[in-house]
Design a protein around this motif. Structure first.
Motif, PDB file in Angstrom:
ATOM      1  N   GLU A 251     -29.555  46.539 -21.467  1.00 45.71           N
ATOM      2  CA  GLU A 251     -30.761  46.734 -20.573  1.00 45.71           C
ATOM      3  C   GLU A 251     -30.533  45.980 -19.356  1.00 45.71           C
ATOM      4  O   GLU A 251     -30.997  46.362 -18.289  1.00 45.71           O
ATOM      5  N   TYR A 252     -30.079  44.632 -19.522  1.00 45.96           N
ATOM      6  CA  TYR A 252     -29.791  43.835 -18.620  1.00 45.96           C
ATOM      7  C   TYR A 252     -28.483  43.619 -17.855  1.00 45.96           C
ATOM      8  O   TYR A 252     -28.042  42.919 -16.979  1.00 45.96           O
ATOM      9  N   ASP A 253     -27.789  44.613 -18.175  1.00 43.33           N
ATOM     10  CA  ASP A 253     -26.272  44.853 -17.760  1.00 43.33           C
ATOM     11  C   ASP A 253     -26.303  44.839 -16.168  1.00 43.33           C
ATOM     12  O   ASP A 253     -27.053  45.671 -15.730  1.00 43.33           O
ATOM     13  N   GLY A 254     -25.489  44.012 -15.404  1.00 44.44           N
ATOM     14  CA  GLY A 254     -25.509  44.090 -14.057  1.00 44.44           C
ATOM     15  C   GLY A 254     -26.432  43.254 -13.432  1.00 44.44           C
ATOM     16  O   GLY A 254     -26.277  43.238 -12.171  1.00 44.44           O
ATOM     17  N   TYR A 255     -27.492  42.639 -13.832  1.00 45.78           N
ATOM     18  CA  TYR A 255     -28.329  41.624 -13.434  1.00 45.78           C
ATOM     19  C   TYR A 255     -27.532  40.693 -12.802  1.00 45.78           C
ATOM     20  O   TYR A 255     -26.299  40.416 -13.237  1.00 45.78           O
ATOM     21  N   ILE A 256     -27.977  39.702 -11.834  1.00 44.17           N
ATOM     22  CA  ILE A 256     -27.153  38.596 -11.454  1.00 44.17           C
ATOM     23  C   ILE A 256     -27.668  37.291 -12.124  1.00 44.17           C
ATOM     24  O   ILE A 256     -28.811  37.079 -12.112  1.00 44.17           O
ATOM     25  N   VAL A 257     -27.043  36.304 -12.363  1.00 47.28           N
ATOM     26  CA  VAL A 257     -27.194  35.272 -12.710  1.00 47.28           C
ATOM     27  C   VAL A 257     -27.519  34.103 -11.504  1.00 47.28           C
ATOM     28  O   VAL A 257     -26.928  34.252 -10.591  1.00 47.28           O
ATOM     29  N   GLY A 258     -28.680  33.769 -11.683  1.00 50.11           N
ATOM     30  CA  GLY A 258     -29.410  32.728 -10.640  1.00 50.11           C
ATOM     31  C   GLY A 258     -28.797  31.454 -10.706  1.00 50.11           C
ATOM     32  O   GLY A 258     -27.928  30.825 -11.594  1.00 50.11           O
TER      33      GLY A 258
END
Length: 198
Positions: free
Chosen positions: A91-98
């Motif tokens: 579900e979170y694949d591709g989100y960016i690490v802050g």
């Protein structure tokens, strides 16, 4: 067998990535919609809450491709509540690490990602991190600090048993917390009703 995260990193089995600093990602880069960029504020109850953003557009995401998450990554809060962790799912694949996140990624390792995740959440590990984290007003961790953490590496069968037990415990904890919240809401509703009847 007991090893250190640093040994796994040097052996190419673990990639440790700190999120982009202010020089790489400025607040002006944020968009009203797009791909979520994750910081500790988005990490709640072992899940990511992203409805309120912040977000990045496609161009920024392409520029920050090295900070993209993959399923199986473990996210750790770098500041404040340094015991906070989330396992990245599809579900979170591709989100960016802050900027305030450190990402752990296992690569062809004998260690399962969910085993490492539950190890990082274990009370003993969290207590060790809290005890050794730098800073008093705002505790923090960094890659050098993580390299010193020791982790037992049991057999695949043992890892599977530990993961199953941890999942059962998490489910029980969530059920208990939901029951407490429901009871608190009921008490509050009764108190409001009694007050309004006076």
């Amino acid at each position: 067998v007991i090893t250190r995260l640093g040994e796994l990193s040097r052996g190419g089995e673990l990639d440790i990535q700190t999120g982009p600093f202010g020089t790489v990602l400025k607040a002006s880069s944020y968009a009203k919609a797009g791909t979520p960029i994750i910081n500790p504020v988005n990490m709640r109850k072992h899940h990511l809450w992203v409805d309120d953003g912040p977000f990045l557009d496609d161009e920024e995401c392409e520029r920050l491709i090295r900070y993209r998450m993959k399923a199986g990554d473990i996210l750790l809060g770098r500041k404040g509540d340094v015991g906070r962790a989330v396992l990245v799912t599809e579900e979170y694949d591709g989100y960016i690490v802050g900027s305030d996140i450190i990402r752990l990624r296992l690569i062809n390792s004998d260690i399962r990602p969910d085993y490492l995740y539950y190890f990082m959440l274990a009370p003993r590990t969290r207590a060790w991190i809290a005890r050794h984290a730098s800073g008093t007003t705002m505790p923090g961790i960094n890659e050098k600090f993580l390299n010193s953490i020791e982790i037992p590496v049991p057999s695949p069968d043992e890892q599977a048993k530990i993961i199953h037990a941890a999942e059962e415990m998490n489910r029980a904890e969530e059920t208990l917390l939901d029951s407490i919240a429901a009871s608190a809401n009921l008490v509050l509703a009764l108190a409001n009703r009694m007050t309004s009847q006076r």
